[in-house]
Write an enzyme that holds these catalytic residues in place. Structure first.
Site, mmCIF file in Angstrom:
data_model
loop_
_atom_site.group_PDB
_atom_site.id
_atom_site.type_symbol
_atom_site.label_atom_id
_atom_site.label_comp_id
_atom_site.label_asym_id
_atom_site.label_seq_id
_atom_site.Cartn_x
_atom_site.Cartn_y
_atom_site.Cartn_z
ATOM 1 N N TYR A 274 20.396 54.940 51.605
ATOM 2 C CA TYR A 274 21.732 54.392 51.367
ATOM 3 C C TYR A 274 21.731 52.869 51.190
ATOM 4 O O TYR A 274 22.796 52.247 51.163
ATOM 5 C CB TYR A 274 22.666 54.762 52.529
ATOM 6 C CG TYR A 274 22.866 56.247 52.691
ATOM 7 C CD1 TYR A 274 23.842 56.927 51.960
ATOM 8 C CD2 TYR A 274 22.071 56.990 53.556
ATOM 9 C CE1 TYR A 274 24.025 58.289 52.103
ATOM 10 C CE2 TYR A 274 22.242 58.361 53.700
ATOM 11 C CZ TYR A 274 23.226 59.001 52.967
ATOM 12 O OH TYR A 274 23.412 60.367 53.099
ATOM 13 N N ASP A 275 20.560 52.271 51.070
ATOM 14 C CA ASP A 275 20.460 50.814 50.958
ATOM 15 C C ASP A 275 21.357 50.216 49.861
ATOM 16 O O ASP A 275 21.963 49.159 50.074
ATOM 17 C CB ASP A 275 19.021 50.383 50.720
ATOM 18 C CG ASP A 275 18.144 50.543 51.960
ATOM 19 O OD1 ASP A 275 18.667 50.954 53.021
ATOM 20 O OD2 ASP A 275 16.927 50.271 51.869
ATOM 21 N N ASP B 85 13.987 58.497 64.044
ATOM 22 C CA ASP B 85 15.095 59.242 63.460
ATOM 23 C C ASP B 85 16.172 58.217 63.163
ATOM 24 O O ASP B 85 16.587 57.473 64.055
ATOM 25 C CB ASP B 85 15.617 60.343 64.387
ATOM 26 C CG ASP B 85 16.381 61.398 63.602
ATOM 27 O OD1 ASP B 85 15.856 61.883 62.594
ATOM 28 O OD2 ASP B 85 17.518 61.736 63.991
ATOM 29 N N LYS C 201 7.420 55.007 52.364
ATOM 30 C CA LYS C 201 8.093 53.713 52.535
ATOM 31 C C LYS C 201 8.354 53.423 54.016
ATOM 32 O O LYS C 201 8.235 52.289 54.469
ATOM 33 C CB LYS C 201 9.397 53.702 51.734
ATOM 34 C CG LYS C 201 9.177 53.730 50.226
ATOM 35 C CD LYS C 201 10.493 53.675 49.464
ATOM 36 C CE LYS C 201 10.254 53.668 47.961
ATOM 37 N NZ LYS C 201 11.520 53.641 47.184
ATOM 38 N N LYS C 202 8.702 54.464 54.758
ATOM 39 C CA LYS C 202 8.918 54.286 56.195
ATOM 40 C C LYS C 202 7.594 53.926 56.883
ATOM 41 O O LYS C 202 7.554 53.074 57.771
ATOM 42 C CB LYS C 202 9.502 55.566 56.786
ATOM 43 C CG LYS C 202 9.971 55.450 58.223
ATOM 44 C CD LYS C 202 10.654 56.733 58.690
ATOM 45 C CE LYS C 202 11.985 56.955 58.009
ATOM 46 N NZ LYS C 202 12.702 58.128 58.592
ATOM 47 N N GLU D 175 11.367 70.787 63.591
ATOM 48 C CA GLU D 175 12.799 71.058 63.487
ATOM 49 C C GLU D 175 13.564 69.864 64.071
ATOM 50 O O GLU D 175 13.081 69.189 64.988
ATOM 51 C CB GLU D 175 13.158 72.324 64.266
ATOM 52 C CG GLU D 175 12.529 73.588 63.714
ATOM 53 C CD GLU D 175 13.076 73.944 62.336
ATOM 54 O OE1 GLU D 175 14.279 73.739 62.103
ATOM 55 O OE2 GLU D 175 12.282 74.412 61.496
ATOM 56 N N SER E 112 6.382 61.558 60.382
ATOM 57 C CA SER E 112 7.111 61.426 59.126
ATOM 58 C C SER E 112 6.090 61.447 57.997
ATOM 59 O O SER E 112 4.921 61.108 58.200
ATOM 60 C CB SER E 112 7.887 60.105 59.085
ATOM 61 O OG SER E 112 8.423 59.870 57.801
ATOM 62 N N HIS F 253 17.843 47.769 61.084
ATOM 63 C CA HIS F 253 17.950 48.617 62.268
ATOM 64 C C HIS F 253 16.566 49.049 62.749
ATOM 65 O O HIS F 253 16.296 49.093 63.947
ATOM 66 C CB HIS F 253 18.813 49.836 61.963
ATOM 67 C CG HIS F 253 18.391 50.625 60.755
ATOM 68 N ND1 HIS F 253 18.177 50.057 59.520
ATOM 69 C CD2 HIS F 253 18.130 51.947 60.593
ATOM 70 C CE1 HIS F 253 17.807 50.992 58.658
ATOM 71 N NE2 HIS F 253 17.773 52.144 59.281
#
Length: 203
Positions: free
Chosen positions: A158-159, A68, A11-12, A39, A7, A184
């Site tokens: 979407y936080d 993911d 932030k991740k 991909e 990635s 999660h």
């Protein structure tokens, strides 16, 4: 141990580095090594995470970790799902967090008053090499509801729309410390930490 993170999301990277720090794992992004993104052709989070981990391992020659993750909304039959990061583009809109959130609310407008049940889902996959026949796989699910309008300034994705009833706040209103304990990604990482210890004998 150095692991390539499949990635380029800063932030991740920060979230995962904090979660794996106790094991002495150092994460480096694939982008910093000049590796292009893989991909993601599959319908499930696990399959896409595995494809990304194998791609990063093959290109770097190092063990790799891939995440993911996304949002699954019951009223939308699990959408946006694996297309969460680019959901707005399916409707001819730009790819951005703001556009994704707006399109999500538009799609829910005809699905009743709500509250609409949803879950953040994270699949984490680690491989020792591109051909590792026994990848480590961990899943995390964080249940909540979709708000009718954004609340909070923190987080990403979407936080601002994901409300956690037990906390009385959106994910974007939580501190980074609380999010890293309950999310999660934290749930999946906790499972993966145990596998790192037991199978890869780290820490």
């Amino acid at each position: 141990m150095k692991l390539v993170l499949a990635s380029n999301n800063a932030k991740k990277l920060a979230e995962l580095q904090a979660l794996f720090a106790p094991l002495g794992v150092e994460l480096v992004t694939q982008g910093s090594l000049g590796i292009a993104e893989a991909e993601e052709p599959f319908e499930s989070f696990v399959e896409n995470a595995l494809a990304k981990a194998r791609h990063a391992a093959a290109a770097s020659g190092l063990p790799a970790l891939a995440d993911d993750s996304g949002l699954a909304v019951d009223a939308l039959d699990g959408a946006p799902g694996v297309l969460s990061a680019r959901y707005a583009t399916l409707f001819g809109q730009p790819k951005s967090d703001a556009d994704n959130n707006r399109v999500l609310l538009e799609q829910l407008a005809g699905k009743g008053a709500g509250p609409h049940r949803a879950q953040f889902v994270c699949a984490l996959v680690a491989v020792r090499s591109a051909r590792d026949p026994v990848p480590l796989i961990a899943m995390g699910r964080w249940q909540g509801q979709i708000l009718p309008a954004a609340q909070g300034e923190g987080g990403f994705g979407y936080d601002p729309l994901m409300f956690i009833p037990s906390l009385g706040q959106s994910v974007a209103q939580l501190s980074a410390q609380v999010k890293n304990q309950l999310s999660h990604r934290a749930l999946a990482a906790g499972s993966l930490v145990q596998q790192f210890k037991e199978v890869w004998q780290l820490g």
